[in-house]
Design an enzyme around this catalytic site. Structure first.
Site, PDB file in Angstrom:
ATOM      1  CB  CYS A 103      75.866 -84.985   1.214  1.00 41.05           C
ATOM      2  SG  CYS A 103      76.605 -83.632   0.255  1.00 41.05           S
ATOM      3  CG  HIS A 134      73.822 -82.001   4.501  1.00 40.39           C
ATOM      4  ND1 HIS A 134      74.487 -83.118   4.936  1.00 40.39           N
ATOM      5  CD2 HIS A 134      74.598 -81.462   3.514  1.00 40.39           C
ATOM      6  CE1 HIS A 134      75.603 -83.257   4.258  1.00 40.39           C
ATOM      7  NE2 HIS A 134      75.692 -82.275   3.383  1.00 40.39           N
TER       8      HIS A 134
END
Length: 502
Positions: free
Chosen positions: A341, A425
């Site tokens: 991310c 994630h």
């Protein structure tokens, strides 16, 4: 209307999340249809529900403990800090703006109270019981007027309250008494009693103090929970992670092959969803630590840059600390680096940010052929796919939109040599993919490390949640707790302890 209980704490990190999850698992095992609830959560550790709503990871784990699907109803207000004085406000799973702490407590918080009470009412209508978690301490008298997560919601829903205290910190009796005595008469009437957490030693030595506490307050203690390693569920605040070689609370099992694999996680500012590395720490022979100095990367087989709520700030921090140069040297030497991310974003060539930092165009580390543009809308998704010949599932929480200009496709990001980047994630929780990735890392690092063939991260999580249920079932007065949940407080309430709130 379903039964309910509010689990409050004498302090932050007293064990409210763990106790709430434990009660949920204990009730679920009894066949009770139970749901967790936290009206307002401040956390950089979040999760995306099946319907695309962002909630605190602690509530997602509590839902897993309750064996129900997580939803935005369980955490209607999520605050994601962007610094010491402001947070992004996420309402019913969607971001609605940035507010300073003063602006939030000066009026916005009270405006959300109707939404919070409606969500709790809906959960109570559809479940046998709802176990609510407070935040911080209910005795924060400076914030009581605008409180929607502690005694504010307890008063509105007539919920009995059990206060958890961490005896390992010391001063637990004073904390129980002081917390109660600083509440108003009306708030005190809902304090049913106490739960001691993290006790070490002979409980019979504690019992005289518990009796004296009952004499002073008129309230009983519902249990004494022993200190146990590895019982924490997904932490709420990444800002509290130690930067000095901290290791996640995982049992470090012997390696399956000849070598261990060392993972260094860069403890960047406003670190979010650092639980991504939990699945690595669960692997036998994988040692995970958090680092903030370039020399701490020297012996690492894998360097990880995790997510962050401040990508440009994290990039500056990496450069100031000398970690950016250390990561560049790793890449040049063919040593593995993984960005997740925000960590993926800093590895790119360029970041255009008029949303998060408003810094405009900033050069990235240039280790991946990627350009990032921050969009006003937030991507919230639960993608599935495949990588390294294995199925993968994950979740996305980001404003940055990636334009991938080259490299080998890797999930939604890319790989160039030993540098890997993705917005996903949770991808490492997919067992087959994690093993395949670790085999690649071991090859690139020149380690004789072999992933264990039978590690199931989902099974380990279930074992952890069962341990929390065992903690409640074995060390709390479950009969008394069940009566409290089903019947609530007596009409007369509990005794008043002076002086009460000023």
């Amino acid at each position: 209307m379903g039964g309910g209980l509010l689990v409050a704490g004498t302090t932050s990190d007293a064990g409210k999340s763990v106790v709430t999850a434990g009660i949920c698992r204990w009730l679920a095992r009894k066949g009770v249809k139970v749901a967790p609830f936290k009206a307002q959560n401040m956390s950089l550790n979040s999760f995306v529900t099946r319907e695309g709503a962002e909630i605190g990871r602690a509530q997602a784990m509590q839902a897993a403990a309750a064996r129900v699907e997580p939803s935005a109803l369980m955490n209607p207000v999520l605050l994601k800090p962007g610094g010491d004085r402001s947070s992004q406000v996420v309402l019913m799973g969607k971001p609605v703006g940035e507010l300073s702490a003063r602006g939030y407590h000066a009026g916005r918080q009270e405006q959300l109270f109707g939404t919070v009470t409606e969500c709790l009412a809906e959960l109570r209508r559809t479940h046998d019981a709802v176990i609510c978690e407070g935040a911080g301490s209910p005795a924060e008298i400076n914030l009581r007027r605008s409180d929607i997560v502690n005694m504010g919601i307890a008063r509105a829903a007539r919920l009995p309250v059990v206060v958890v205290g961490d005896i390992d910190r010391g001063g637990v009796f004073a904390s129980f008494f002081g917390t109660t005595a600083l509440l108003s008469r009306e708030d005190q009437a809902l304090i049913a009693g106490y739960l001691v957490n993290k006790f070490r030693g002979d409980v019979t030595l504690l019992e005289p103090g518990l009796e004296m506490l009952r004499g002073l307050t008129g309230r009983r203690t519902f249990g004494v929970l022993p200190f146990a390693h590895g019982l924490g569920i997904d932490e709420e605040d990444g800002l509290r992670v130690s930067l000095r070689g901290a290791v996640r609370e995982s049992v470090v099992a012997p390696p399956h092959g000849r070598d261990v694999l060392r993972v260094a996680v860069c403890a960047i500012p406003l670190m979010s969803n650092f639980t991504d590395v939990d699945a690595l720490a669960a692997e036998p022979g994988v040692i995970v630590r958090f680092v903030d100095r370039p020399e701490e990367l020297a012996d690492a087989d894998l360097a990880v840059i995790p997510g962050t709520r401040g990508t440009v700030r994290a990039l500056s921090w990496l450069r100031e600390r000398g970690l950016a140069d250390a990561l560049a040297r790793r890449a040049a030497e063919g040593r593995p680096v993984l960005g997740i991310c925000g960590g993926f974003q800093v590895l790119g060539e360029r970041i255009e940010d008029e949303v998060e930092s408003r810094a405009g165009v900033v050069d990235g580390l240039g280790l991946l052929p990627v350009r990032i543009r921050f969009a006003p809308g937030k991507t919230l998704a639960r993608p599935v796919g495949s990588a390294l010949g294995e199925p993968v599932a994950g979740y996305e929480i980001h404003h940055g939109v990636a334009e991938v200009l080259g490299g080998e496709a890797f999930l939604d990001g890319c790989r160039v040599g030993s540098v890997w980047g993705t917005h996903w994630h949770g991808s490492l929780e997919s067992d087959g993919f994690r093993r395949a990735f670790l085999r690649r890392v071991a090859d690139q690092a020149g380690r004789s490390f072999v992933p264990a063939p039978d590690t199931s991260f989902a099974a380990l999580r279930e074992e952890q949640l069962d341990r929390l249920g065992d903690l409640i079932e074995q060390h709390a007065d479950t009969g008394a707790l069940l009566r409290l949940i089903e019947e609530g407080m007596p009409v007369a309430g509990a005794p008043f302890i002076p002086p009460g709130a000023p």
